[in-house]
Design an enzyme around this catalytic site. Structure first.
Site, PDB file in Angstrom:
ATOM      1  N   ARG A  14       0.731  -1.113  -0.039  1.00 55.54           N
ATOM      2  CA  ARG A  14      -0.070  -0.055   0.181  1.00 55.54           C
ATOM      3  C   ARG A  14       0.771   1.202   0.090  1.00 55.54           C
ATOM      4  NH1 ARG A  14      -5.698  -1.253   3.423  1.00 55.54           N
ATOM      5  NH2 ARG A  14      -6.731  -2.230   1.555  1.00 55.54           N
ATOM      6  N   LYS A 175     -17.973 -17.267   3.149  1.00 58.38           N
ATOM      7  CA  LYS A 175     -19.314 -17.188   3.366  1.00 58.38           C
ATOM      8  C   LYS A 175     -20.235 -16.864   2.354  1.00 58.38           C
ATOM      9  CE  LYS A 175     -19.111 -16.742   8.316  1.00 58.38           C
ATOM     10  NZ  LYS A 175     -19.270 -15.714   9.463  1.00 58.38           N
ATOM     11  N   GLY A 331      -8.729  -9.002   0.246  1.00 60.02           N
ATOM     12  CA  GLY A 331      -7.523  -9.233   1.280  1.00 60.02           C
ATOM     13  C   GLY A 331      -7.046 -10.717   0.877  1.00 60.02           C
ATOM     14  N   GLY A 354     -13.091  -4.547   0.866  1.00 61.50           N
ATOM     15  CA  GLY A 354     -14.386  -4.244   1.154  1.00 61.50           C
ATOM     16  C   GLY A 354     -14.773  -3.193   0.170  1.00 61.50           C
TER      17      GLY A 354
HETATM   18  P1  AMP Z   1     -13.532 -14.123   2.623  1.00 63.15           P
HETATM   19  O1  AMP Z   1     -12.867 -13.379   3.690  1.00 63.15           O
HETATM   20  O2  AMP Z   1     -15.017 -14.435   2.734  1.00 63.15           O
HETATM   21  O3  AMP Z   1     -12.741 -14.120   1.178  1.00 63.15           O
HETATM   22  O4  AMP Z   1     -12.672 -15.852   2.927  1.00 63.15           O
HETATM   23  C1  AMP Z   1     -11.560 -16.094   3.033  1.00 63.15           C
HETATM   24  C2  AMP Z   1     -11.339 -17.080   4.098  1.00 63.15           C
HETATM   25  O5  AMP Z   1     -12.001 -18.363   3.626  1.00 63.15           O
HETATM   26  C3  AMP Z   1      -9.813 -18.007   4.025  1.00 63.15           C
HETATM   27  O6  AMP Z   1      -9.404 -17.397   5.259  1.00 63.15           O
HETATM   28  C4  AMP Z   1      -9.916 -19.294   3.873  1.00 63.15           C
HETATM   29  O7  AMP Z   1      -9.283 -20.179   4.960  1.00 63.15           O
HETATM   30  C5  AMP Z   1     -11.476 -19.547   3.888  1.00 63.15           C
HETATM   31  N1  AMP Z   1     -11.823 -20.765   3.298  1.00 63.15           N
HETATM   32  C6  AMP Z   1     -11.885 -20.906   2.019  1.00 63.15           C
HETATM   33  N2  AMP Z   1     -12.304 -22.138   1.522  1.00 63.15           N
HETATM   34  C7  AMP Z   1     -12.866 -22.819   2.842  1.00 63.15           C
HETATM   35  C8  AMP Z   1     -13.593 -24.009   3.191  1.00 63.15           C
HETATM   36  N3  AMP Z   1     -13.595 -24.693   2.159  1.00 63.15           N
HETATM   37  N4  AMP Z   1     -13.750 -24.175   4.320  1.00 63.15           N
HETATM   38  C9  AMP Z   1     -13.545 -23.340   5.301  1.00 63.15           C
HETATM   39  N5  AMP Z   1     -13.123 -22.337   5.056  1.00 63.15           N
HETATM   40  C10 AMP Z   1     -12.583 -21.802   4.033  1.00 63.15           C
END
Ligand code: AMP
Length: 373
Positions: A14, A175, A331, A354
């Protein structure tokens, strides 16, 4: 930006991204830098911006000045003594709760320090904070974007509005709930929508598959079904993983096995995509002309479950070589692409997490709107 245990900057992305704007202003006047670091509650020393001074001085090739406050008489005095070419970094604005609250009086005190306001903080453009949004009103004719924000907007517009088809969005991460709006928006734009990462299993369950102990948001099963139907009605090719790398516990030393993504045994959880899915995704990536990637394909923080994310990053690098426009943001996907040293092999890496998602969702970012108004 992240600091290591010795409180040194451990990733200067950054800072590097801000250099062109800082240099440009320093060539025509004095620069007062305002920034955030972390989320301080009580002016904790570990969040002081003084820790950034050595790295920023090194990158700029000259000593910069630092003052341990951001408003008040002492700061005014220091600012009055600045000469053209000087660069003064103020202390962390978040030492004052007024910053986050978007306090108008605080913003005015900051504004009084300078003649011109330049916003180059894309990562916080979705927040209506004092220094990122509220301050702009005190510079009705002297407010502008820096080169970084200009570049972010140009590249994001390229994906959102001026993309060449086929256009593919790869949305992963943990999620459905945090990505739902962007998934919906993307259905109006893309030819292929790849769902991957932890989100996968809510979709698989919605279709009646067996997901064992995989991550799932039961409240979003209906939403997942609606999204699948929406994709169908819009003629979008919504692609889910076909196989899954499963573990018997959430740990690096877990036992693993590969199964079809909808046949995960009880007690096992899907933590990465399997090899058939890698092939399927790679083929789609290879046939696309524009690609947006946000969110990892698995728990890449553990090497055992990083393969799917690595393969997606490599497929993107290959596609970029052939002329496909590839944009990576968020991120975790940025952390992943850097971990595998492929950040220079894709077309653009967004500095916004975000902020980027909200921009893609079609929201008006307050920091952007305040400059344009
Ligand atoms: P996000 O912040 O929503 O982009 O999510 C990123 C996080 O999702 C990372 O820390 C990954 O470890 C987690 N992640 C990715 N695939 C899986 C999975 N199959 N089960 C649990 N966590 C996951």
């Amino acid at each position: 930006m992240p600091l290591n245990e010795k409180l040194e900057v451990s990733d200067n992305t950054r800072l590097t991204a801000a250099l062109p704007t800082i240099r440009k202003i320093a060539s025509q006047g004095a620069v007062i830098l305002m920034s955030h670091l972390g989320r301080p509650k009580n002016k904790e020393e570990k969040f002081s911006l003084k820790h950034v001074v050595p790295e920023l001085s090194k990158l700029l090739g000259e000593d910069i000045l630092f003052i341990d406050d951001c408003i008040g008489d002492k700061v005014k005095e220091e600012v009055n003594g600045l000469k053209n070419g000087d660069i003064l970094l103020l202390e962390n604005l978040r030492y004052y709760p007024e910053e986050k609250k978007g306090d108008k009086d605080f913003a005015k005190q900051l504004a009084n320090l300078a003649d011109v306001y330049v916003n180059d903080a894309f990562g916080t453009a979705h927040r209506a904070h004092a220094s990122t949004t509220v301050i702009a009103q005190f510079f009705p004719n002297d407010k502008m974007f820096g080169y970084l924000i200009e570049n972010e907007l140009k590249n994001l517009q390229k994906v959102l509005k001026n993309h060449e088809k086929p256009f593919t969005a790869i949305l992963g991460g943990a999620k459905v709930s945090s990505k739902i709006t962007v998934i919906e928006k993307m259905l109006d734009k893309v030819d292929n929508l790849i769902i991957t990462g932890g989100m996968t299993y809510t979709f698989i369950k919605a279709q009646g598959g067996k997901i064992g102990n995989s991550l799932v948001e039961d409240d979003y099963i209906e939403t997942a079904t609606e999204l699948i139907n929406k994709a169908k009605s819009k003629g979008v090719n919504l692609v889910l993983p076909v196989d899954s790398l499963n573990a018997d516990k959430f740990a690096e030393d877990a036992n693993t096995e590969i199964t079809p993504a909808d046949e995960i045994k009880d007690g096992w959880m899907g933590l990465d995509i399997g090899p058939e899915t890698v092939k399927l995704f790679s083929k789609i990536i290879n046939n696309s002309k524009t690609i947006l990637w946000n969110g990892p394909a698995g728990v890449f923080e553990m090497d055992k479950f990083a393969e799917g994310t690595i393969k997606i990053a490599e497929a993107l690098a290959e596609a970029t070589k052939k002329g496909t426009f590839t944009l990576v943001g968020g991120g975790d996907s940025v952390a992943a692409i850097k971990k595998y040293h492929l950040e220079d092999k894709v077309s653009y890496v967004s500095t916004g997490g975000g902020a980027m998602l909200e921009f893609l969702e079609g929201k008006d970012l307050p920091g952007i709107a305040a400059i344009k108004k």
